[in-house]
Enzyme design. Sequence first.
Site, short mmCIF file in Angstrom:
data_model
loop_
_atom_site.label_atom_id
_atom_site.label_comp_id
_atom_site.label_asym_id
_atom_site.label_seq_id
_atom_site.Cartn_x
_atom_site.Cartn_y
_atom_site.Cartn_z
N ARG A 81 -19.88 0.53 33.54
CA ARG A 81 -18.63 1.27 33.40
C ARG A 81 -18.47 2.20 34.59
O ARG A 81 -19.33 3.06 34.84
CB ARG A 81 -18.65 2.08 32.09
CG ARG A 81 -17.42 2.92 31.92
CD ARG A 81 -17.37 3.73 30.62
NE ARG A 81 -16.25 4.63 30.71
CZ ARG A 81 -16.23 5.89 30.30
NH1 ARG A 81 -17.28 6.40 29.68
NH2 ARG A 81 -15.17 6.64 30.46
N HIS A 126 -10.66 9.54 34.95
CA HIS A 126 -11.83 10.25 34.42
C HIS A 126 -11.80 11.67 35.01
O HIS A 126 -12.52 11.99 35.95
CB HIS A 126 -13.11 9.50 34.79
CG HIS A 126 -14.32 9.92 34.02
ND1 HIS A 126 -15.07 9.05 33.25
CD2 HIS A 126 -14.92 11.12 33.87
CE1 HIS A 126 -16.09 9.69 32.70
NE2 HIS A 126 -16.02 10.96 33.07
N GLU A 171 -11.96 10.87 27.63
CA GLU A 171 -12.09 12.13 26.89
C GLU A 171 -10.88 13.06 27.02
O GLU A 171 -10.98 14.17 27.57
CB GLU A 171 -13.36 12.87 27.33
CG GLU A 171 -14.62 12.12 26.98
CD GLU A 171 -15.90 12.95 27.15
OE1 GLU A 171 -15.84 14.03 27.76
OE2 GLU A 171 -16.95 12.51 26.64
N ASN A 312 -17.47 8.27 23.05
CA ASN A 312 -18.49 9.00 23.81
C ASN A 312 -19.15 9.98 22.84
O ASN A 312 -18.49 10.92 22.37
CB ASN A 312 -17.85 9.81 24.95
CG ASN A 312 -17.28 8.95 26.07
OD1 ASN A 312 -17.36 7.72 26.04
ND2 ASN A 312 -16.71 9.58 27.07
N TYR A 314 -22.49 12.58 22.08
CA TYR A 314 -23.67 13.26 22.61
C TYR A 314 -24.41 14.09 21.57
O TYR A 314 -25.63 14.15 21.57
CB TYR A 314 -23.30 14.18 23.78
CG TYR A 314 -22.99 13.41 25.05
CD1 TYR A 314 -23.99 13.12 25.96
CD2 TYR A 314 -21.72 12.92 25.31
CE1 TYR A 314 -23.73 12.40 27.12
CE2 TYR A 314 -21.45 12.19 26.45
CZ TYR A 314 -22.46 11.93 27.35
OH TYR A 314 -22.21 11.20 28.49
N GLU A 379 -20.30 6.15 26.15
CA GLU A 379 -21.22 7.13 26.76
C GLU A 379 -22.15 7.67 25.70
O GLU A 379 -21.73 7.94 24.56
CB GLU A 379 -20.47 8.33 27.33
CG GLU A 379 -19.88 8.13 28.70
CD GLU A 379 -19.24 9.41 29.23
OE1 GLU A 379 -19.81 10.51 29.04
OE2 GLU A 379 -18.17 9.30 29.82
C1 NOJ Z 1 -18.76 13.06 29.18
C2 NOJ Z 1 -18.01 12.89 30.46
O1 NOJ Z 1 -17.16 11.77 30.35
C3 NOJ Z 1 -18.92 12.73 31.65
O2 NOJ Z 1 -18.14 12.80 32.80
C4 NOJ Z 1 -20.00 13.79 31.61
O3 NOJ Z 1 -20.79 13.79 32.75
C5 NOJ Z 1 -20.83 13.59 30.36
N1 NOJ Z 1 -19.97 13.78 29.22
C6 NOJ Z 1 -22.01 14.54 30.22
O4 NOJ Z 1 -21.57 15.83 30.05
#
Ligand code: NOJ
Length: 475
Positions: A81, A126, A171, A312, A314, A379
């Site tokens: 990607r 992005h 995002e 995405n 985290y 992500e």
């Molecule tokens: C999501 C973002 O899309 C990416 O650009 C960023 O580096 C990561 N999160 C980690 O924070």
Amino acid sequence: MLADDQDIIMPSNFAWGAATSAYQIEGGWDADGRGPSIWDTFCHKKGKVFQDQSGDVACDSYHLWEEDLKCIQQLGLTHYRLSLSWSRLLPDGTTRRINQKGVSYYNRVINDLLANGVSPMVTLHHFDLPQALQAQGGWQSPQIADLFDSYAQFCFQTFGDRVKLWLTINEPYIYAKFGHEDGCHAPGLDQPGVSLYLAGHNMLRAHARAWHSYDALYRPTQGGQVSLALFSDWAEAHDPSSALDVAAAERYMAFVLGWFAWPIFVNGDYPPEMKARVEAASRAQGLPSSRLPTFSKEEPRILGTADFFALNYYTSRRVWPGSGPAKIGFEGDLEVERDVDPAWPVCGNSWLAVFPEGLRKLLKYIKDKFGNPTVYITENGFSQVGPVEIEDARRCRFFRDTLLQVSKAIHEEGADVRGYFAWSLLDNFEWADGYRVRFGLYHVDFAHPRLKRTPYRSGREYAQLIAQNKTSARS
Ligand code: NOJ
């Protein structure tokens, strides 16, 4: 074979990927006719980014693409990607002027990927809006939807014979909130409660236009798929036996994920609770109407404008209802307090508490709320800060634990997950955190003249997992 790898079983044709974005890796910020983006402007101002660092050089992937390709080959990725720098292709953001050198660069990247059996997944935007368009109001201006559609169509025409997986916008939540409310990301605005909703609204309009253009004009011959990458935490009630905490968790999910997912996957409009709360808070401020814009009937339809769900993920939060004086803005509209469970280890970034089960729960939530869509995890990653650990055992554990939860989401919850993209292929420019925070499967030595890439142990293990899974995949 690693301890519990036999339990990580993905369907056949699973996309094993890694992700990057243009501004974070390319460098060459003014090379060969590239126009500036809002991140060039933001970084070149003092005091915005850690140690005033910038993406001027980054991993210099614009000049060192072959080095990135070697990493991709070593990992055995099936998918990569990347994002296109809008202002590298169209320096002033419009199709009036096309930068052929930018076109050649991305042609080379895409062709090399395909020649190596790697499918590109391409993000059009992005975070790096052309500065020339910011000067005209950026994402707050309604005209941006047409400009984005022209840019998207230019990309479909130029690269769509080879690119079959497209993401329009990365995002929108983070872009709108960090860039238009918190001010910690470009364009660095901090106008609580107004500009973020406007920017978010125009991103949805722009996304929908590009999707409709693809659907009508390009899909018939190109046969690809288009979506947008949505950020979401997983939120759960701090006290699961408290109805108020449970409601706060629902509300958090509605404001963070639902803001963008509801219009596209549920009914063409914002989540009812979000609409009601922003309206009530706006009236309480004495405004004549809600700060949350409304979708006009004349606009192209928003509902159904995603061919898959791109997530995405985290981290997770424990939440409960906010108390105290109402703040004006997104936080005041949401009224949710949050923390992290002390049992969730925090990795490099202070915001990133590791809770792989959160991803499984989120995948189930997406399945239930948004009509069991096909999902790509576009992500997910784990950062390190401070002395570099090439033997990054904690990140190895993280990937295995996370992929195990993805596997369970597929086999036990019935989620239709088709791919996983680790963030990131390389250590890179982590926005306001600069180069301090490292997310790569490959370490980048930013002091080395050729920005040497070296695999972390997690990169080597990811390669091993991919190889094992390619041979043992189930259909
Ligand atoms: C999501 C973002 O899309 C990416 O650009 C960023 O580096 C990561 N999160 C980690 O924070």
